[in-house]
Design a protein around this motif. Structure first.
Motif, PDB file in Angstrom:
ATOM      1  N   GLY A 220     107.879  51.770   9.480  1.00  0.00           N
ATOM      2  CA  GLY A 220     106.779  51.272  10.301  1.00  0.00           C
ATOM      3  C   GLY A 220     106.297  52.345  11.264  1.00  0.00           C
ATOM      4  O   GLY A 220     106.975  53.352  11.483  1.00  0.00           O
ATOM      5  N   THR A 221     105.129  52.137  11.853  1.00  0.00           N
ATOM      6  CA  THR A 221     104.608  53.080  12.833  1.00  0.00           C
ATOM      7  C   THR A 221     105.242  52.818  14.188  1.00  0.00           C
ATOM      8  O   THR A 221     105.650  51.693  14.504  1.00  0.00           O
ATOM      9  CB  THR A 221     103.080  52.959  12.961  1.00  0.00           C
ATOM     10  OG1 THR A 221     102.741  51.645  13.421  1.00  0.00           O
ATOM     11  CG2 THR A 221     102.406  53.225  11.623  1.00  0.00           C
ATOM     12  N   ARG A 222     105.312  53.866  14.995  1.00  0.00           N
ATOM     13  CA  ARG A 222     105.869  53.743  16.328  1.00  0.00           C
ATOM     14  C   ARG A 222     105.010  52.823  17.199  1.00  0.00           C
ATOM     15  O   ARG A 222     105.518  52.113  18.069  1.00  0.00           O
ATOM     16  CB  ARG A 222     105.966  55.123  16.972  1.00  0.00           C
ATOM     17  CG  ARG A 222     107.304  55.816  16.793  1.00  0.00           C
ATOM     18  CD  ARG A 222     108.368  55.087  17.521  1.00  0.00           C
ATOM     19  NE  ARG A 222     109.645  55.760  17.492  1.00  0.00           N
ATOM     20  CZ  ARG A 222     110.752  55.225  17.977  1.00  0.00           C
ATOM     21  NH1 ARG A 222     110.726  54.014  18.506  1.00  0.00           N
ATOM     22  NH2 ARG A 222     111.893  55.873  17.937  1.00  0.00           N
TER      23      ARG A 222
ATOM     24  N   LEU B 166     100.395  48.930   6.722  1.00  0.00           N
ATOM     25  CA  LEU B 166     100.635  50.355   6.888  1.00  0.00           C
ATOM     26  C   LEU B 166      99.419  51.183   6.467  1.00  0.00           C
ATOM     27  O   LEU B 166      99.017  52.116   7.167  1.00  0.00           O
ATOM     28  CB  LEU B 166     101.856  50.788   6.072  1.00  0.00           C
ATOM     29  CG  LEU B 166     103.222  50.599   6.725  1.00  0.00           C
ATOM     30  CD1 LEU B 166     104.337  50.983   5.748  1.00  0.00           C
ATOM     31  CD2 LEU B 166     103.343  51.405   8.006  1.00  0.00           C
TER      32      LEU B 166
ATOM     33  N   ARG C 211     100.148  58.845  11.770  1.00  0.00           N
ATOM     34  CA  ARG C 211     100.705  58.144  12.924  1.00  0.00           C
ATOM     35  C   ARG C 211     102.195  58.468  13.051  1.00  0.00           C
ATOM     36  O   ARG C 211     102.896  58.615  12.050  1.00  0.00           O
ATOM     37  CB  ARG C 211     100.546  56.627  12.761  1.00  0.00           C
ATOM     38  CG  ARG C 211      99.104  56.134  12.772  1.00  0.00           C
ATOM     39  CD  ARG C 211      98.533  56.130  14.177  1.00  0.00           C
ATOM     40  NE  ARG C 211      97.217  55.514  14.235  1.00  0.00           N
ATOM     41  CZ  ARG C 211      96.079  56.145  14.017  1.00  0.00           C
ATOM     42  NH1 ARG C 211      96.102  57.440  13.706  1.00  0.00           N
ATOM     43  NH2 ARG C 211      94.923  55.521  14.091  1.00  0.00           N
TER      44      ARG C 211
ATOM     45  N   ALA D  92     105.890  57.624  13.132  1.00  0.00           N
ATOM     46  CA  ALA D  92     106.517  56.505  12.432  1.00  0.00           C
ATOM     47  C   ALA D  92     108.030  56.633  12.461  1.00  0.00           C
ATOM     48  O   ALA D  92     108.595  57.666  12.850  1.00  0.00           O
ATOM     49  CB  ALA D  92     106.010  56.447  10.994  1.00  0.00           C
TER      50      ALA D  92
ATOM     51  N   HIS E 254     111.673  55.390  10.131  1.00  0.00           N
ATOM     52  CA  HIS E 254     112.268  54.824   8.911  1.00  0.00           C
ATOM     53  C   HIS E 254     113.746  54.606   9.217  1.00  0.00           C
ATOM     54  O   HIS E 254     114.465  55.558   9.553  1.00  0.00           O
ATOM     55  CB  HIS E 254     112.087  55.785   7.749  1.00  0.00           C
ATOM     56  CG  HIS E 254     112.462  55.223   6.409  1.00  0.00           C
ATOM     57  ND1 HIS E 254     112.031  53.986   5.972  1.00  0.00           N
ATOM     58  CD2 HIS E 254     113.223  55.728   5.402  1.00  0.00           C
ATOM     59  CE1 HIS E 254     112.484  53.764   4.758  1.00  0.00           C
ATOM     60  NE2 HIS E 254     113.221  54.794   4.386  1.00  0.00           N
TER      61      HIS E 254
ATOM     62  N   GLU F 259     112.615  59.873  12.236  1.00  0.00           N
ATOM     63  CA  GLU F 259     111.297  59.858  12.858  1.00  0.00           C
ATOM     64  C   GLU F 259     110.431  60.994  12.326  1.00  0.00           C
ATOM     65  O   GLU F 259     110.935  62.025  11.866  1.00  0.00           O
ATOM     66  CB  GLU F 259     111.430  59.960  14.378  1.00  0.00           C
ATOM     67  CG  GLU F 259     112.270  58.828  14.955  1.00  0.00           C
ATOM     68  CD  GLU F 259     112.053  58.637  16.438  1.00  0.00           C
ATOM     69  OE1 GLU F 259     110.900  58.797  16.894  1.00  0.00           O
ATOM     70  OE2 GLU F 259     113.031  58.315  17.125  1.00  0.00           O
TER      71      GLU F 259
ATOM     72  N   LEU G 173     103.614  59.826   9.609  1.00  0.00           N
ATOM     73  CA  LEU G 173     103.308  59.141   8.355  1.00  0.00           C
ATOM     74  C   LEU G 173     101.816  59.254   8.075  1.00  0.00           C
ATOM     75  O   LEU G 173     100.989  59.046   8.975  1.00  0.00           O
ATOM     76  CB  LEU G 173     103.716  57.671   8.461  1.00  0.00           C
ATOM     77  CG  LEU G 173     103.616  56.822   7.193  1.00  0.00           C
ATOM     78  CD1 LEU G 173     104.587  57.312   6.127  1.00  0.00           C
ATOM     79  CD2 LEU G 173     103.892  55.354   7.522  1.00  0.00           C
TER      80      LEU G 173
ATOM     81  N   PHE H  36     105.749  60.984   4.492  1.00  0.00           N
ATOM     82  CA  PHE H  36     106.413  60.902   5.798  1.00  0.00           C
ATOM     83  C   PHE H  36     107.040  62.268   6.091  1.00  0.00           C
ATOM     84  O   PHE H  36     108.047  62.641   5.494  1.00  0.00           O
ATOM     85  CB  PHE H  36     107.485  59.807   5.753  1.00  0.00           C
ATOM     86  CG  PHE H  36     108.154  59.517   7.073  1.00  0.00           C
ATOM     87  CD1 PHE H  36     107.451  59.539   8.261  1.00  0.00           C
ATOM     88  CD2 PHE H  36     109.500  59.180   7.110  1.00  0.00           C
ATOM     89  CE1 PHE H  36     108.070  59.248   9.473  1.00  0.00           C
ATOM     90  CE2 PHE H  36     110.137  58.880   8.308  1.00  0.00           C
ATOM     91  CZ  PHE H  36     109.423  58.921   9.493  1.00  0.00           C
TER      92      PHE H  36
END
Length: 203
Positions: free
Chosen positions: A67-69, A98, A107, A109, A111, A125, A128, A163
Motif C-alpha cells: 500500500g501507499t504511505r 493502487l 508514491r 509505499a 510492503h 519501503e 511505487l 516498487f
C-alpha cells in the motif's frame, strides 16, 4: 531474542506490532549490492551476508501486503523479486485503488511480509509506480497471473507496478525445528531463546 548489531534510535514497527518482542535500538545497515559501510572486514562480510539472506528468502515467498504511505490501506499482492534492479514487481488491474493512486506519478509505499515457512518477516519501503516495461512483464508472466486476465498479457486492464526499494527492516528467523529447539533450550536453562536476527538494509 533477536540479535542486533549496532545502536540507533528507537524504531516502531507498527504493522508488525505484537508479532515479535520490542526490536530495541540496534540495527545493521548495508548499502545496495552489499557494499561496505565500515573498515572492518568482519563487518563488511556480515553486511553482504545479510543482503544475500534477504533476497534469497524473499525469492521463496509469494506475497505480502502492499500500500501507499499516504493511505496505509494495505492489500495482499504477489511480488516478483528483482535483486539486480533492487526492485519488486507486481501485476494488477485497472480500477484498483493502487492504480488510481499512481496515475499522477510514483508514491512512497510499504510492503509488509510475514512468512514463518520462509523464515522472513519484513517491512520494506520505497517508491511505487506504474511501469510500461513490456520486457519485464514477459519475464515475470506466469499461470497465476494468466488466471486473472482473460486477454493474457494483452488484456487492456492489466497494469504493471514497479516498487523501487529504499530501505527495509528485516527479521530473519531460525524457523521450524531450530525455533522449537531454542524455545526448549530456554525453558531448560533459563536463558533467552536465540530465534534470529534483526537488521536494517538500505538500497
Amino acid at each position: 531474542m533477536f540479535r542486533h548489531r549496532e545502536d540507533s534510535a528507537p524504531w516502531n514497527p507498527a504493522p508488525l506490532r505484537g508479532l515479535w518482542p520490542d526490536p530495541g535500538r540496534t540495527r545493521l545497515t548495508v548499502s545496495s549490492a552489499g557494499s561496505p559501510l565500515s573498515d572492518s572486514d568482519g563487518k563488511e562480510s556480515a553486511m553482504a551476508n545479510e543482503q544475500q539472506t534477504f533476497w534469497k528468502r524473499l525469492d521463496g515467498i509469494n506475497a505480502g501486503m502492499l500500500g501507499t504511505r499516504e493511505r496505509m490501506k494495505l492489500v495482499p499482492m504477489s511480488h516478483y523479486a528483482d535483486p539486480g534492479e533492487q526492485a519488486l514487481w507486481f501485476i494488477t488491474a485497472e480500477g484498483t485503488d493502487l492504480v488510481s493512486e499512481l496515475e499522477d506519478g510514483s508514491r512512497p509505499a510499504i510492503h509488509v511480509i510475514g512468512d514463518a515457512a520462509g523464515k522472513l518477516w519484513a517491512q520494506i519501503e520505497g517508491q511505487l509506480e506504474l511501469s510500461p516495461d513490456r520486457a519485464k512483464l514477459d519475464e515475470i508472466w506466469n499461470k497465476v497471473a494468466a488466471a486473472w486476465f482473460e486477454g493474457g498479457k494483452e488484456d487492456p486492464d492489466l497494469r504493471l507496478l514497479r516498487f523501487n526499494l529504499s530501505e527495509a527492516d528485516i527479521w530473519s528467523t531460525t524457523g521450524g525445528i531450530g525455533f522449537l529447539y531454542q524455545i526448549a533450550k530456554a525453558n531448560l536453562t533459563g536463558d533467552e531463546p536465540d530465534i534470529g536476527d534483526h537488521f536494517h538494509l538500505k538500497f
